[in-house]
Design a protein around this motif. Structure first.
Motif, mmCIF file in Angstrom:
data_model
loop_
_atom_site.group_PDB
_atom_site.id
_atom_site.type_symbol
_atom_site.label_atom_id
_atom_site.label_comp_id
_atom_site.label_asym_id
_atom_site.label_seq_id
_atom_site.Cartn_x
_atom_site.Cartn_y
_atom_site.Cartn_z
ATOM 1 N N GLN A 1 0.830 -1.206 0.000
ATOM 2 C CA GLN A 1 0.000 0.000 0.000
ATOM 3 C C GLN A 1 0.868 1.261 0.000
ATOM 4 O OE1 GLN A 1 -2.568 0.085 3.374
ATOM 5 N NE2 GLN A 1 -3.461 2.074 2.884
ATOM 6 N N PHE A 2 1.876 1.305 0.879
ATOM 7 C CA PHE A 2 2.754 2.468 0.995
ATOM 8 C C PHE A 2 3.684 2.552 -0.209
ATOM 9 C CE2 PHE A 2 6.285 4.620 3.686
ATOM 10 C CZ PHE A 2 5.940 5.859 3.160
ATOM 11 N N PHE A 3 4.204 1.397 -0.658
ATOM 12 C CA PHE A 3 5.112 1.427 -1.804
ATOM 13 C C PHE A 3 4.386 1.884 -3.064
ATOM 14 C CE2 PHE A 3 7.413 -0.307 -5.445
ATOM 15 C CZ PHE A 3 8.670 0.239 -5.208
ATOM 16 N N ALA A 4 3.089 1.582 -3.155
ATOM 17 C CA ALA A 4 2.310 2.054 -4.301
ATOM 18 C C ALA A 4 2.322 3.580 -4.367
ATOM 19 C CB ALA A 4 0.877 1.536 -4.225
ATOM 20 N N LEU A 5 2.217 4.229 -3.210
ATOM 21 C CA LEU A 5 2.274 5.692 -3.185
ATOM 22 C C LEU A 5 3.666 6.191 -3.550
ATOM 23 C CD1 LEU A 5 0.212 6.808 -0.049
ATOM 24 C CD2 LEU A 5 -0.419 6.947 -2.462
ATOM 25 N N ILE A 6 4.693 5.539 -3.014
ATOM 26 C CA ILE A 6 6.069 5.935 -3.332
ATOM 27 C C ILE A 6 6.318 5.800 -4.837
ATOM 28 C CG2 ILE A 6 8.517 5.368 -3.000
ATOM 29 C CD1 ILE A 6 7.728 4.329 -0.188
ATOM 30 N N GLY A 7 5.943 4.641 -5.371
ATOM 31 C CA GLY A 7 6.130 4.403 -6.802
ATOM 32 C C GLY A 7 5.259 5.306 -7.658
ATOM 33 N N GLY A 8 4.058 5.587 -7.189
ATOM 34 C CA GLY A 8 3.151 6.448 -7.937
ATOM 35 C C GLY A 8 3.688 7.861 -8.069
ATOM 36 N N PHE A 9 4.231 8.394 -6.967
ATOM 37 C CA PHE A 9 4.787 9.750 -7.039
ATOM 38 C C PHE A 9 6.036 9.772 -7.912
ATOM 39 C CE2 PHE A 9 7.291 13.397 -5.458
ATOM 40 C CZ PHE A 9 6.365 14.398 -5.715
ATOM 41 N N ALA A 10 6.854 8.712 -7.823
ATOM 42 C CA ALA A 10 8.024 8.624 -8.693
ATOM 43 C C ALA A 10 7.594 8.641 -10.156
ATOM 44 C CB ALA A 10 8.815 7.349 -8.383
ATOM 45 N N SER A 11 6.513 7.948 -10.457
ATOM 46 C CA SER A 11 6.026 7.898 -11.832
ATOM 47 C C SER A 11 5.422 9.225 -12.274
ATOM 48 C CB SER A 11 4.999 6.779 -11.984
ATOM 49 O OG SER A 11 5.635 5.539 -11.836
ATOM 50 N N PHE A 12 4.835 9.946 -11.335
ATOM 51 C CA PHE A 12 4.366 11.299 -11.658
ATOM 52 C C PHE A 12 5.538 12.170 -12.095
ATOM 53 C CE2 PHE A 12 3.839 15.680 -10.077
ATOM 54 C CZ PHE A 12 2.782 16.086 -10.875
ATOM 55 N N LEU A 13 6.646 12.056 -11.374
ATOM 56 C CA LEU A 13 7.844 12.806 -11.749
ATOM 57 C C LEU A 13 8.390 12.343 -13.095
ATOM 58 C CD1 LEU A 13 9.688 12.865 -8.283
ATOM 59 C CD2 LEU A 13 8.358 14.704 -9.342
ATOM 60 N N VAL A 14 8.349 11.027 -13.330
ATOM 61 C CA VAL A 14 8.804 10.484 -14.616
ATOM 62 C C VAL A 14 7.946 11.024 -15.750
ATOM 63 C CG1 VAL A 14 9.044 8.392 -16.011
ATOM 64 C CG2 VAL A 14 9.805 8.388 -13.630
ATOM 65 N N ALA A 15 6.631 11.056 -15.543
ATOM 66 C CA ALA A 15 5.712 11.542 -16.585
ATOM 67 C C ALA A 15 6.009 12.988 -16.951
ATOM 68 C CB ALA A 15 4.271 11.391 -16.112
ATOM 69 N N ILE A 16 6.173 13.827 -15.922
ATOM 70 C CA ILE A 16 6.460 15.234 -16.175
ATOM 71 C C ILE A 16 7.785 15.376 -16.919
ATOM 72 C CG2 ILE A 16 6.956 17.468 -15.111
ATOM 73 C CD1 ILE A 16 4.028 16.586 -14.943
ATOM 74 N N CYS A 17 8.795 14.661 -16.447
ATOM 75 C CA CYS A 17 10.122 14.746 -17.077
ATOM 76 C C CYS A 17 10.096 14.212 -18.506
ATOM 77 C CB CYS A 17 11.153 13.981 -16.249
ATOM 78 S SG CYS A 17 11.531 14.741 -14.656
ATOM 79 N N SER A 18 9.339 13.128 -18.737
ATOM 80 C CA SER A 18 9.270 12.538 -20.073
ATOM 81 C C SER A 18 8.661 13.505 -21.074
ATOM 82 C CB SER A 18 8.446 11.248 -20.041
ATOM 83 O OG SER A 18 9.088 10.269 -19.268
ATOM 84 N N LEU A 19 7.633 14.233 -20.654
ATOM 85 C CA LEU A 19 6.976 15.185 -21.551
ATOM 86 C C LEU A 19 7.876 16.379 -21.858
ATOM 87 C CD1 LEU A 19 3.343 15.148 -20.101
ATOM 88 C CD2 LEU A 19 4.202 13.970 -22.135
#
Length: 412
Positions: free
Chosen positions: A249-267
């Motif tokens: 549950q907690f790692f999903a949030l950690i990974g989710g925020f990391a992916s939010f950063l990845v998405a912004i950086c990728s664009l």
């Protein structure tokens, strides 16, 4: 910022349809990345056994990717996307049911099948983009395609977190089945693809028609980095689970925020590439990422301190977007470096390299963990390989800049 998103809206209709379907494929892949290992660990599988299971998925890609890359040349890619869009969620559901019902003997086979259907989709995506987009749109198309993994991870992580919070009876297995069912939506977008461009491709299965010298040079840095990544990325959730007690549950949030950063950086990658070029854009992001990985690994020796977990999370949030940020640039670099005649086979070779490296790396991790090696030591090996790979990218970029006037572009 408006201008940035306008460039993505200008992408060809077929490209956007394929990328939408890719999102639903990545939704499933991201969810399984976030919590499958933890789910297996809770079902009494050891880290060594989990690493072995993961390796079977990559074994399938090793076997299939290369002949597939030759086979798809001159053929419509839509049928491969259809099979992948249906096969990925189907196999995913059967895999979870097999784990729940303790059908341990067929789990390796299901990982192999999962690798096959993923390969059919992933190997086809980059050639599809190169065939069906103008050269002026390719950076944006590749970046948006890479960003689907991040968007999929964000949505998966939010669903994992809130379903765990709001539904007491739900577990990781049920969550993964629900997300896999949603993943079937991808087939809708694939079926809408019309008038696929394959006109400049020749149906020729002769391996001697490829420039293997260029292909070999383009794949060396990827091979080195892929070996290092295979030692770390599939097991990062187990690192947090065993070192700090971070549940799914907690790692999903950690990974989710990391992916939010990845998405912004990728664009932002097309703008960064245009401003900095391949050399500064790729080398700077990857180098900082390595520093963050070393710091992340070191926190394993300080797990009793209150600052260790926050520091590990911050380092993960720095490492993940920066290393992923380079991926669209390295893909565009290598695709252009080998030229249009070699792009399908390069996509297949790259898939085989990543999966082959991760297969052997997973086997290595299985042995290392069976012998009680710490995750920190394994991550340090990854960092060393990354640095060597970055240096090889530097040499490749120098060669590309020297010879880029000779590159042939299919669409201008």
């Amino acid at each position: 910022m408006k201008a940035l998103f306008k460039d993505y809206l200008k992408l060809e209709k077929n490209i956007l349809l394929m990328i939408k379907a890719e999102f639903f494929v990545q939704l499933i892949g991201a969810a399984f990345f976030l919590i499958l290992n933890i789910y297996l660990a809770k079902n009494s599988f050891s880290d060594s056994e989990i690493a072995n299971f993961i390796s079977y998925r990559f074994l399938a890609v090793i076997v299939l990717a290369f002949p597939l890359g030759i086979f798809i040349k001159g053929r419509s890619l839509k049928p491969f996307f259809i099979i992948g869009s249906v096969g990925i969620p189907t196999v995913a559901i059967i895999l979870i049911l097999s784990i729940e019902m303790s059908y341990d003997n067929i789990i390796p086979l299901l990982f192999v099948l999962w690798g096959i259907v993923f390969t059919l989709f992933s190997v086809s995506s980059l050639p599809f983009i190169m065939r069906n987009s103008k050269i002026s749109n390719q950076s944006h198309a590749i970046s948006l395609n890479y960003a689907t993994h991040s968007f999929g991870t964000i949505l998966s992580s939010l669903f994992i977190y809130f379903s765990s919070e709001l539904m007491n009876e739900i577990n990781e297995g049920k969550i993964l089945i629900i997300i896999s069912i949603v993943g079937f939506i991808g087939i809708y977008f694939i079926l809408k693809i019309k008038n696929e461009n394959i006109s400049y491709q020749k149906k020729d299965l002769n391996v001697n028609n490829y420039d293997w010298r260029l292909i070999f040079k383009a794949t060396i840095p990827t091979f080195i980095i892929a070996v290092g990544a295979g030692l770390t990325i599939p097991f990062i959730n187990l690192f947090f689970f065993h070192s700090f007690g971070v549940d799914s549950q907690f790692f999903a949030l950690i990974g989710g925020f990391a992916s939010f950063l990845v998405a912004i950086c990728s664009l932002l990658v097309p703008n960064i590439k245009n401003r900095l070029g391949f050399k500064k854009g790729i080398l700077s992001t990857q180098t900082v990422s390595v520093v963050a990985l070393v710091a992340l690994a070191t926190t394993e020796f300080f797990t009793t301190y209150s600052w260790a977990l926050p520091l590990a999370i911050v380092c993960f949030w720095i490492r993940t977007p920066l290393m992923n940020m380079a991926a669209p640039m390295t893909s565009e670099l290598t695709m252009n470096y080998v030229g249009k005649n070699n792009q399908e086979i390069l996509s297949a070779v790259m898939a085989a390299i990543w999966s082959g490296s991760w297969f052997f790396s997973s086997q290595i991790v299985s042995v290392l963990k069976a012998n009680n090696m710490t995750y920190a030591s394994i991550f340090y090996i990854t960092a060393t390989l990354y640095l060597f790979g970055i240096f090889m990218y530097y040499l490749l970029i120098l060669d590309y800049n020297k010879n880029k006037s000779k590159i042939e572009y299919p669409n201008l």
